[in-house]
Design a protein around this motif. Sequence first.
Motif, PDB file in Angstrom:
ATOM      1  N   LYS A 214     -33.513   7.606  13.241  1.00 35.93           N
ATOM      2  CA  LYS A 214     -33.035   8.129  14.519  1.00 35.93           C
ATOM      3  C   LYS A 214     -32.250   7.073  15.301  1.00 35.93           C
ATOM      4  N   GLU A 215     -31.871   5.987  14.620  1.00 34.06           N
ATOM      5  CA  GLU A 215     -31.082   4.921  15.248  1.00 34.06           C
ATOM      6  C   GLU A 215     -31.824   4.260  16.405  1.00 34.06           C
ATOM      7  N   ILE A 216     -33.147   4.216  16.307  1.00 35.15           N
ATOM      8  CA  ILE A 216     -33.952   3.558  17.332  1.00 35.15           C
ATOM      9  C   ILE A 216     -34.400   2.201  16.805  1.00 35.15           C
ATOM     10  N   THR A 217     -34.137   1.166  17.574  1.00 35.51           N
ATOM     11  CA  THR A 217     -34.535  -0.172  17.155  1.00 35.51           C
ATOM     12  C   THR A 217     -36.045  -0.324  17.275  1.00 35.51           C
ATOM     13  N   ARG A 218     -36.666  -0.824  16.221  1.00 36.20           N
ATOM     14  CA  ARG A 218     -38.124  -0.992  16.206  1.00 36.20           C
ATOM     15  C   ARG A 218     -38.464  -2.459  15.973  1.00 36.20           C
ATOM     16  N   TRP A 219     -39.159  -3.053  16.932  1.00 40.41           N
ATOM     17  CA  TRP A 219     -39.622  -4.432  16.817  1.00 40.41           C
ATOM     18  C   TRP A 219     -41.111  -4.418  16.462  1.00 40.41           C
ATOM     19  N   GLN A 220     -41.484  -5.253  15.493  1.00 35.98           N
ATOM     20  CA  GLN A 220     -42.866  -5.253  15.028  1.00 35.98           C
ATOM     21  C   GLN A 220     -43.346  -6.681  14.764  1.00 35.98           C
ATOM     22  N   ILE A 221     -44.659  -6.879  14.882  1.00 39.19           N
ATOM     23  CA  ILE A 221     -45.301  -8.138  14.506  1.00 39.19           C
ATOM     24  C   ILE A 221     -46.283  -7.846  13.368  1.00 39.19           C
ATOM     25  N   TRP A 222     -46.182  -8.619  12.312  1.00 40.09           N
ATOM     26  CA  TRP A 222     -47.018  -8.435  11.132  1.00 40.09           C
ATOM     27  C   TRP A 222     -47.877  -9.673  10.897  1.00 40.09           C
ATOM     28  N   LYS A 223     -48.954  -9.473  10.139  1.00 42.27           N
ATOM     29  CA  LYS A 223     -49.837 -10.576   9.758  1.00 42.27           C
ATOM     30  C   LYS A 223     -50.132 -10.472   8.271  1.00 42.27           C
ATOM     31  N   THR A 224     -50.115 -11.615   7.576  1.00 47.46           N
ATOM     32  CA  THR A 224     -50.427 -11.603   6.153  1.00 47.46           C
ATOM     33  C   THR A 224     -51.247 -12.828   5.766  1.00 47.46           C
ATOM     34  N   ASP A 225     -52.089 -12.662   4.764  1.00 50.15           N
ATOM     35  CA  ASP A 225     -52.827 -13.788   4.195  1.00 50.15           C
ATOM     36  C   ASP A 225     -52.232 -14.188   2.857  1.00 50.15           C
ATOM     37  N   GLY A 226     -51.042 -13.672   2.581  1.00 52.15           N
ATOM     38  CA  GLY A 226     -50.368 -13.942   1.318  1.00 52.15           C
ATOM     39  C   GLY A 226     -50.576 -12.856   0.292  1.00 52.15           C
ATOM     40  N   LYS A 227     -51.566 -11.991   0.539  1.00 48.37           N
ATOM     41  CA  LYS A 227     -51.850 -10.895  -0.384  1.00 48.37           C
ATOM     42  C   LYS A 227     -51.703  -9.545   0.305  1.00 48.37           C
ATOM     43  N   THR A 228     -52.401  -9.371   1.414  1.00 54.08           N
ATOM     44  CA  THR A 228     -52.301  -8.128   2.176  1.00 54.08           C
ATOM     45  C   THR A 228     -51.597  -8.383   3.500  1.00 54.08           C
ATOM     46  N   THR A 229     -50.819  -7.387   3.940  1.00 55.10           N
ATOM     47  CA  THR A 229     -50.051  -7.481   5.177  1.00 55.10           C
ATOM     48  C   THR A 229     -50.446  -6.340   6.096  1.00 55.10           C
ATOM     49  N   SER A 230     -50.715  -6.660   7.360  1.00 57.54           N
ATOM     50  CA  SER A 230     -51.114  -5.635   8.328  1.00 57.54           C
ATOM     51  C   SER A 230     -50.189  -5.663   9.528  1.00 57.54           C
ATOM     52  N   LEU A 231     -49.999  -4.518  10.146  1.00 60.72           N
ATOM     53  CA  LEU A 231     -49.158  -4.381  11.329  1.00 60.72           C
ATOM     54  C   LEU A 231     -49.991  -4.696  12.560  1.00 60.72           C
ATOM     55  N   GLU A 232     -49.565  -5.675  13.371  1.00 61.47           N
ATOM     56  CA  GLU A 232     -50.314  -6.108  14.539  1.00 61.47           C
ATOM     57  C   GLU A 232     -49.739  -5.543  15.841  1.00 61.47           C
TER      58      GLU A 232
END
Length: 453
Positions: A214-232
């Motif tokens: 929809k042409e909407i800019t989305r800013w996100q912060i992620w966290k990873t331990d090198g194996k799994t990544t989660s959205l913060e």
Amino acid sequence: MPCLLAKKPIISALLNIGVRYVAAIKEMISEMSRIGILIGIIILALFTSVTLAEEHSSRLYFQGSSADGYGLWTSDGTEANTKEITPAEGSFNKPSDLTVLDHKLIFFAKDESGNVRLWRTDGTSKGTKEIIVRNGHRKGVAGSGNLNHTPKSIGLVEYNGVLFFRGTNIDGRFGLWKTDGTSNGTFEVFAQEPTSMTVANNSLYFSTVSNNTKEITRWQIWKTDGKTTSLELDEDGDHKLRPRQMVGFRGKLYFQGLAEAQRQTLCSLSPERDYKCFYDVISPSDLWVDRNTNILLFSAYGPRRMAGLWKSDGTEAGTEEVLVKGADLLVGLSPYGFFAAFDKVLMAGCYSHDTHGGKAALWVTDMTPEGTRRIRVKGSASDVGPNSLTMFQGAVYFLANGAGARRPTLWRLDWNKDHSGPGVAVPVPGFSTGGRSVTTAWHSLVGAQLKAD
């Protein structure tokens, strides 16, 4: 007769003395042999240790001028022992983001076409090689983008024994990549472009920005331990926090964010994913944590509308500006490039020079107005524009413009013997004469003890 009878015991005694004397000489010779062997072992050990020390001693590595542009140089701080490291195969130009990993130096550099590729070196020509990246873009894993020339750039971030960076895949899309310094250990781990990256709470945090259908800019912060990544932290079109320049501090993530009234300010994100912004701090940048005092330092605008030196203990009440005498009257101190040296902090900052604005100088601070001052520079009015500070053999080395009209050069700053503060910065001989010079790009100087394979 008595005299004749006495001859036998005398002769016997003399014989016994002779036997003991010979035995003593034999023992002495044997002992001398043992001592000689021991001395030989000590000499061999000393020779071996000196050889190993010469092979694996700590040295400076930096970007310096060469016949074809700027190459990788190494030095022990003297002109006589300074040389360029040229790879046995291939060539590169403008090495940047010099980062030590497992006694090897990993860095980005441009090829003949200007494409940015990944390299490694053990400090020798034979051990300087390009890291061939599978599934990377044909123009290099870092594409044809600019090398990092500011202290705010992402560069190479170490976490759990590997380096993370912004890379380009075979389709030309940026994503989060990691490398252990080998071809097999270099690959993409997340298919979104990181805009900022830091280590906090034993995890790697990174921010991304993307457009949805929809042409909407989305800013996100992620966290990873090198194996799994989660959205913060997730944003939509009505919630643009726009996190940048992240740093881990006192169990939280601090960053430059966009708060109410579209104003950039200092924000924090807790492990419980709650965020908060400090509205009195405007346009914070160059966020850096002093591990000695556990205080957050950064540049920001306050009521005076000039970029000053700020410090924070992580609370809004404990966040304040350090008012500095001698800062530029037009733009403020505008500090950047913080570096810990003993119990003080070094930084680059502007100072009052003339009516046309300030010049960049080297400053020292203990985070108080009284303990913040400009460092004297030999043969210059201090306007050297310092960058890429590193500690080497008990002194601080940095790259900067030469005094007066000289070429950019390598500088040395010795500390007072009582560690009460820095002395006078002096140029290292031979780096601004005879056509030789260094770069003024950030992330282009490091002190390291490399080891050959």
